[in-house]
Every structure is written in C-alpha cells, then in structure tokens.
Motif scaffolding. Structure first.
Motif, PDB file in Angstrom:
ATOM      1  N   THR A 158       0.852  -1.195   0.000  1.00 51.77           N
ATOM      2  CA  THR A 158       0.000   0.000   0.000  1.00 51.77           C
ATOM      3  C   THR A 158       0.880   1.235   0.000  1.00 51.77           C
ATOM      4  O   THR A 158       1.710   1.398   0.899  1.00 51.77           O
ATOM      5  CB  THR A 158      -0.907   0.025   1.252  1.00 51.77           C
ATOM      6  N   PRO A 159       0.747   2.112  -1.011  1.00 50.12           N
ATOM      7  CA  PRO A 159      -0.123   1.929  -2.175  1.00 50.12           C
ATOM      8  C   PRO A 159       0.518   0.989  -3.200  1.00 50.12           C
ATOM      9  O   PRO A 159       1.721   0.732  -3.142  1.00 50.12           O
ATOM     10  CB  PRO A 159      -0.232   3.358  -2.738  1.00 50.12           C
ATOM     11  N   GLN A 160      -0.300   0.515  -4.121  1.00 50.00           N
ATOM     12  CA  GLN A 160       0.204  -0.342  -5.182  1.00 50.00           C
ATOM     13  C   GLN A 160       0.986   0.490  -6.211  1.00 50.00           C
ATOM     14  O   GLN A 160       0.841   1.711  -6.289  1.00 50.00           O
ATOM     15  CB  GLN A 160      -0.966  -1.041  -5.891  1.00 50.00           C
ATOM     16  N   PHE A 161       1.855  -0.202  -6.982  1.00 55.00           N
ATOM     17  CA  PHE A 161       2.592   0.478  -8.047  1.00 55.00           C
ATOM     18  C   PHE A 161       1.621   1.004  -9.103  1.00 55.00           C
ATOM     19  O   PHE A 161       0.494   0.520  -9.246  1.00 55.00           O
ATOM     20  CB  PHE A 161       3.571  -0.479  -8.731  1.00 55.00           C
ATOM     21  N   HIS A 162       2.095   1.973  -9.870  1.00 57.13           N
ATOM     22  CA  HIS A 162       1.344   2.481 -11.017  1.00 57.13           C
ATOM     23  C   HIS A 162       2.115   2.289 -12.313  1.00 57.13           C
ATOM     24  O   HIS A 162       1.523   2.231 -13.389  1.00 57.13           O
ATOM     25  CB  HIS A 162       1.017   3.969 -10.826  1.00 57.13           C
ATOM     26  N   LEU A 163       3.450   2.190 -12.201  1.00 56.76           N
ATOM     27  CA  LEU A 163       4.308   2.034 -13.375  1.00 56.76           C
ATOM     28  C   LEU A 163       5.361   0.971 -13.107  1.00 56.76           C
ATOM     29  O   LEU A 163       5.775   0.748 -11.952  1.00 56.76           O
ATOM     30  CB  LEU A 163       5.007   3.363 -13.704  1.00 56.76           C
ATOM     31  N   LEU A 164       5.831   0.320 -14.167  1.00 58.34           N
ATOM     32  CA  LEU A 164       6.864  -0.706 -14.027  1.00 58.34           C
ATOM     33  C   LEU A 164       8.145  -0.149 -13.429  1.00 58.34           C
ATOM     34  O   LEU A 164       8.818  -0.826 -12.651  1.00 58.34           O
ATOM     35  CB  LEU A 164       7.154  -1.334 -15.403  1.00 58.34           C
ATOM     36  N   ILE A 165       8.480   1.071 -13.757  1.00 54.30           N
ATOM     37  CA  ILE A 165       9.727   1.658 -13.284  1.00 54.30           C
ATOM     38  C   ILE A 165       9.746   1.782 -11.759  1.00 54.30           C
ATOM     39  O   ILE A 165      10.810   1.790 -11.143  1.00 54.30           O
ATOM     40  CB  ILE A 165       9.966   3.042 -13.956  1.00 54.30           C
ATOM     41  N   GLU A 166       8.550   1.862 -11.129  1.00 52.54           N
ATOM     42  CA  GLU A 166       8.487   1.950  -9.674  1.00 52.54           C
ATOM     43  C   GLU A 166       8.987   0.663  -9.031  1.00 52.54           C
ATOM     44  O   GLU A 166       9.665   0.698  -7.996  1.00 52.54           O
ATOM     45  CB  GLU A 166       7.050   2.243  -9.231  1.00 52.54           C
ATOM     46  N   ALA A 167       8.651  -0.489  -9.631  1.00 48.60           N
ATOM     47  CA  ALA A 167       9.152  -1.769  -9.120  1.00 48.60           C
ATOM     48  C   ALA A 167      10.667  -1.829  -9.256  1.00 48.60           C
ATOM     49  O   ALA A 167      11.362  -2.395  -8.401  1.00 48.60           O
ATOM     50  CB  ALA A 167       8.497  -2.921  -9.874  1.00 48.60           C
TER      51      ALA A 167
END
Length: 493
Positions: A158-167
């Motif tokens: 929480t919160p969940q990712f929104h973009l792959l780059i965040e992971a």
C-alpha cells in the motif's frame, strides 16, 4: 483379347475406386462421430463440474496437433448474454510464460544476456543490499532472485505500483530474503522487473511490445495486456468475477493490484489455443532457446514462466495456474503428445475447488478415459460447512443452558483450562494469515484474499468464537454468582 483385357482392368479399377470411396466415407463418418462424442463428453463434464463447484462462467481451449481442436464458453453474463469462445477472460499468472517469451526474444537478438546481472542494464540503480547486484535475468525467470513476499510485499503493498519503473526503483531499498540462485520463492515482482527490462531494452511500452511481437504474429488478435486490475473491472466485455460463500456465488470487483508483467494479460479461448499450438509446433524461438523456455530451473521445477514436468506416460509437460480473487485459470501443454488444454473461470481462488481437476478431466476424455468428479468439491464441502455451523450453534445453545443450570462452583484451575480451550478458534483466526502464508510457500495474502478463499471456514470460526465467548461469560458470571451467594451465607451466619 486386348480390348477385353483393358475393359476388365477398367472395371476392376472402377470397383477399387468405388470401394475406396465407400471406405473413406465410412472412416470419415467414424471420425466425425468420435469427435462429436468427445465434444459431447467434454460439454457434459464441464457443466457437471461447474455446477458441483458453483462456477457460473468458464471458457475452454483445446489444441491438438496443429489445429484448434475445440473452444467453447459456458455460462452467461449477469444480463443473460452467453459466454463464448471469443469472450475475454483475465488469465492471471498464465501471463508469466508470455512475459518470459518476450525476454527470450530479446535474448535471441543478442540484446539481453540470461546470466548478466539485472542491475547492469540499469546503471542508475544503487542497491542498499549488495546482493541485489548478483541477481541475474535467469534468476528472475526461475523465481530464484532472493526476493519474496515477506521482504518485498506484493498483494499487500500500500499503495500499489502504477508504473513498471516503480518496481525497478524499489531494488535500491529492498533487502533480500535469500542469496540469489539458492532458493525458489514464487514472487510476482520478479516478472514486473522482467517486463520493465523488456520495456527498457526494446524502447516500446510493454503492452505494445507484446502486441507487436507476440500476439499479432501468432494471430492472437483479441489478446491484450493491462497494468492494473482496475482495467479489468472497467471492461464490460469481461464477465464479472465471483467468489463463493456458503454455496452461493457472489459477484465482486477484483481489488486493486498492479499486475503488469506477471498477471496482466486478458485473452480468449480461441487465442489461447493458438498460444498452446505455438509451444510444440510453432517457431517461437531457435531450438536451443525453445528448449530452455520449456525446461525446469536449476533448483526447482519452475523454469521460465512454466512448471516443467513429465506426465505419467513419460511425456514432457509444461503448465501453469493463474490466480485472482475473483478469477482463475489453468493451462497444461503436453509437448510430446502435441496437445494443450486451457480453462478460464470467472470465479476465484477457493479452498474447496480443485481447478486443476478440470484439466485432468478433459485430458482423460481426450485420451478415451472416464473422468471423475471428486467428492471434494465446493457443493459438498459447503454443505458440510453449513451443517458444521448449525451444529456449532446448537451445541452453543445447549452448552449455555447447561452452564446456567450448573449448581457447583468451578475451581479456578478448571476455569483457566476452560478459558484456554475456548480461545482456540480465536487463536486460529488470529494466526490464519501466517498459517496460509506457510502453506502457500511464502505468499502473503491480503485479508480480502483470505476471505474469498476461506469465507465459509472463517464464518464457522467466527461463530465458534462467539459461542465460546458467550460460554466464557456465562462461566465467569456463574462463578461470580456462586462466590456472591457463598459470601451472603457466610455473612448471615
């Protein structure tokens, strides 16, 4: 003589041709009849199995040799619209094999090295845990990166990712649970990182890459990739998801979850048939890479988006299951037999439903064997749970009356022992999450996932807990009354 001989030869050839035509028609009719019987048996099996497991909608894809053998939808939407072989379903973690193929395509082009460190492709990263620098692309594919749900939350983030780059950036802060390459831990973010790698190396958005380089070449024209479950909930072409509670199927939106890479693909039965055919007859990759694609990893059966195994007859198989809380999918490809079976459902993970049995049953029919519907199904188990809940309530009422009528005073030690016993269901409820995590190989589930998976057992545990609390209160009240009564008698003396 010659004309007569030629005439006899002509008559003989004509007879042979007529006989061949008759035989060919008979064989053709036999094949049609056999195929019709097979399809009828599959339909009957699917309908019975869905009814026994309270599943309202499903879609089946079967490939055999180089043809789409059978595709069909079962059930309806809420408005009565029929589910067909062209109805899109979320395939959840069946997406991983497609993500793995995208990586291997870039390996084939020399743009990715399987045994190169992942962070070498992203020089801007500066991991706090130095072991992160040892994670290779192969480790991510094989789920042996050292990451797991405990150290790197996925569904519970929480919160969940929104973009792959965040992971990707998370690698700077994460601490590994294990040394890379030493332990298998199924972990969705491994495939988020792989999707990000494909996006970075190809210069294309991940969903666009899949569409251009995999879906379109294979003719999977109704398959697409999404980033979050919200894009599934908002698509009216997709049948609403469900979960089961006390034998009733309830519609429910899938909770927010970032699924780009590991679980974001939506497909149809028709398209899944083409995907399965490509596994044993297509030219997806050069032979050496194709063999790696379908092989187990070094320390576990999990390879590159597939579980690799041998079936009972010794043939090679690749398989995977897909799990959402309101959708489920299963896929098995028999490489040596050149057959594939995929089933998608609009109901989610349920402790009482053996979804893989659908694959086994259809495979039995295809092989000329009789499928069985196990006693362990949602209908029977939910009936047992309802009986158990009612029995607990009756037992609770009977116990309450006995406690109220009790004349003797309980000793303190006896009361303590009763209290410990009465707290058992409450302790089970409180330890449910770590218990499921242990059974599930380290997967940490959100409470919503626990509820949809184990709703009826949870209701029973809650009822049992409440009954026990009432009993405890009654025991304490009875003990207090006995103490007060004894004090009054002592005062009167």
């Amino acid at each position: 003589m010659m004309p007569r001989t030629k005439q006899r030869m002509l008559i003989a050839i004509t007879c042979l041709l007529l006989l061949w035509t008759v035989l060919a028609k008979s064989v053709s009719a036999l094949e049609v009849r056999d195929r019709t019987e097979i399809l009828g048996d599959i339909d009957e099996y699917m309908i019975r199995s869905m009814k026994a497991n309270h599943i309202g909608g499903a879609s089946v894809a079967i490939s055999h040799n180089d043809e789409v053998f059978y595709t069909k939808g079962y059930g309806t939407f809420a408005d009565g619209q029929s589910i067909t072989s062209e109805t899109p379903f979320p395939i959840a973690s069946l997406s991983k094999s497609i993500t793995a193929l995208a990586v291997l395509q870039l390996v084939d082009k020399g743009r990715i090295d399987l045994d190169e460190a992942y962070v070498s492709y992203f020089p801007e990263l500066s991991p706090r845990d130095s072991r992160v620098r040892d994670i290779t692309v192969r480790h991510l594919l094989n789920q042996t990166s050292g990451l797991n749900d405990r150290t790197n939350p996925d569904m519970t983030r929480t919160p969940q990712f929104h973009l792959l780059i965040e992971a990707n950036r998370l690698l700077n802060e994460v601490e590994l649970a294990h040394e890379p390459g030493t332990t298998y831990s199924y972990h969705n973010p491994n495939y988020m990182l792989l999707a990000n790698l494909v996006e970075s190396i190809s210069g294309e958005r991940f969903s666009d890459y899949l569409d251009r380089h995999i879906f379109k070449p294979l003719g999977m024209n109704h398959t697409f990739s999404v980033s979050t479950t919200q894009q599934i909930n908002g698509n009216e072409a997709i049948p609403p998801g469900h979960y089961s509670i006390l034998g009733r199927s309830l519609s429910r939106s899938e909770p927010l979850w970032f699924i780009d890479g590991p679980a974001g693909i939506v497909s149809t039965a028709e398209d899944m048939s083409k995907w399965m055919i490509a596994q044993y007859s297509g030219n997806l990759l050069p032979p050496a890479l194709m063999n790696q694609f379908h092989s187990a990893g070094d320390i576990a059966p999990y390879g590159m988006g597939w579980l690799a195994d041998q079936d009972e007859s010794g043939g090679r198989t690749i398989s995977h299951s897909g799990i959402f809380w309101t959708y489920k999918s299963e896929e098995m490809v028999y490489l040596d037999e050149q057959m594939g079976i995929s089933v998608m459902f609009n109901s989610g993970l349920n402790a009482f439903v053996n979804y893989s049995a659908f694959i086994d049953g259809i495979a039995d029919i295809m092989k000329g064997e009789q499928p069985e519907i196990s006693f362990f199904n949602d209908r029977n188990m939910e009936t047992i749970m309802i009986v158990l809940i009612l029995a607990t309530l009756i037992w609770g009422a009977y116990g309450y009356v006995r406690i109220r009528r009790r004349k003797k005073r309980l000793r303190t030690i006896r009361l303590i022992l009763i209290m410990v016993g009465k707290l058992i269901p409450i302790l089970i409820l409180l330890s449910l999450s770590p218990l499921v995590t242990f059974i599930g190989g380290g997967r940490v589930l959100p409470w919503f996932g626990l509820w949809t998976t184990l709703s009826s057992p949870i209701i029973w545990l809650v009822v049992w807990s409440l009954v026990n609390l009432v009993h405890l209160t009654s025991y304490i009240a009875s003990m207090f009354n006995h103490t007060k009564s004894g004090q009054l008698k002592a005062d009167n003396r």
